[in-house]
Design an enzyme around this catalytic site. Structure first.
Site, PDB file in Angstrom:
ATOM      1  N   LYS A  83       1.115   4.313  -2.851  1.00 23.54           N
ATOM      2  CA  LYS A  83       1.046   5.532  -2.606  1.00 23.54           C
ATOM      3  C   LYS A  83       1.767   6.482  -2.780  1.00 23.54           C
ATOM      4  O   LYS A  83       1.354   7.153  -3.575  1.00 23.54           O
ATOM      5  CB  LYS A  83       0.282   5.984  -1.311  1.00 23.54           C
ATOM      6  CG  LYS A  83      -0.992   4.822  -1.475  1.00 23.54           C
ATOM      7  CD  LYS A  83      -2.181   5.459  -2.420  1.00 23.54           C
ATOM      8  CE  LYS A  83      -3.604   4.694  -1.756  1.00 23.54           C
ATOM      9  NZ  LYS A  83      -4.084   5.408  -2.564  1.00 23.54           N
ATOM     10  N   TYR A  94       0.691  -0.923   0.332  1.00 27.23           N
ATOM     11  CA  TYR A  94       0.150  -0.123  -0.146  1.00 27.23           C
ATOM     12  C   TYR A  94       1.195   1.366   0.509  1.00 27.23           C
ATOM     13  O   TYR A  94       0.811   2.038  -0.840  1.00 27.23           O
ATOM     14  CB  TYR A  94      -1.010  -0.381   1.428  1.00 27.23           C
ATOM     15  CG  TYR A  94      -1.580   1.254   1.935  1.00 27.23           C
ATOM     16  CD1 TYR A  94      -3.160   1.343   0.633  1.00 27.23           C
ATOM     17  CD2 TYR A  94      -1.959   2.399   2.481  1.00 27.23           C
ATOM     18  CE1 TYR A  94      -3.593   2.556   0.851  1.00 27.23           C
ATOM     19  CE2 TYR A  94      -2.109   3.160   2.241  1.00 27.23           C
ATOM     20  CZ  TYR A  94      -3.008   3.261   1.867  1.00 27.23           C
ATOM     21  OH  TYR A  94      -4.094   4.356   1.882  1.00 27.23           O
TER      22      TYR A  94
END
Length: 233
Positions: free
Chosen positions: A147, A143
């Site tokens: 990002k 994740y």
């Protein structure tokens, strides 16, 4: 006055539905791009969850048909999701690949939509995350990597030779935890007063269409006691 046009990428999710709702309430023409129908946008481009190149082709051709030559005033990508796991996890590669597809692939395609269809002084919004801007994300490496890549893309697209239409403003939305039904289901004992409501993010994004934010800006959303503050980091 001619109606304004926006593409919302990920408009069928919890946050996306609020974004579609906000722009629709302001009489914008809304084109939703997602894997499933939203049932609320004026026009829908539903794509298969396949290879990145195939998704690119499906989205770009679908958006072109939906716009019919009209220029865009904004492109808002709120697609994404969450997956945990550290480097020792047996699902590390799977989660990293999923996060890349959901956040990075969608953001690149959103940028391509803007490059092909944006009018003058348009807005491009991409989905970042506060955690990825604040240091390591050891328990959710895939994740955080995805990002961080979106943050880099935002700042690259803000440069004059990025390929975007001149005077396009590109920014990132960096929440901590968004108050969605899925998040509440997964963390039922959390302090919901510290989570950012979807409508607060949707309102900010809409306001940026008239109150131009800083090009390349990464905007963090902090919520405490049900009050949300937005700051550029």
């Amino acid at each position: 006055m001619a109606m304004k046009n926006v593409v919302v990428y990920g408009g069928s999710g919890a946050l996306g539905r609020e974004v579609v709702k906000r722009f629709t309430a302001e009489k914008w023409n809304v084109v939703n791009v997602d894997l499933v129908w939203s049932g609320t946008a004026e026009k829908e481009v539903v794509v298969m969850n396949g290879a990145w190149k195939d998704m690119e082709s499906d989205v770009l051709s679908g958006v072109a048909r939906a716009l019919g030559g009209a220029k865009l005033d904004a492109v808002v990508n709120v697609a994404g999701g969450w997956a945990g796991g550290n480097i020792a996890s047996s699902e590390m590669v799977d989660s990293a690949e999923l996060m890349w597809k959901q956040s990075v692939c969608s953001s690149v395609i959103a940028g391509q939509i803007a490059a092909q269809h944006m009018g003058s002084k348009g807005l491009l919004v991409l989905p970042g995350a506060a955690a990825a801007a604040e240091g390591g994300t050891s328990f959710m490496i895939g994740y955080g990597m995805a990002k961080a890549a979106v943050h880099h893309l935002i700042q690259s697209l803000a440069q004059s030779d990025s390929g975007l239409v001149p005077n396009t403003t590109v920014v990132g939305v960096l929440p901590t935890t968004i108050d969605t039904p899925m998040n509440r289901s997964g963390m039922p004992d959390a302090d919901f007063t510290s989570w950012t409501p979807c409508d607060a993010i949707a309102d900010t994004i809409f306001n940026w269409t008239s109150e131009t934010p800083s090009n390349g800006g990464l905007y963090k959303f902090d919520t405490a006691a049900n009050v949300t503050k937005v700051t550029m980091i």
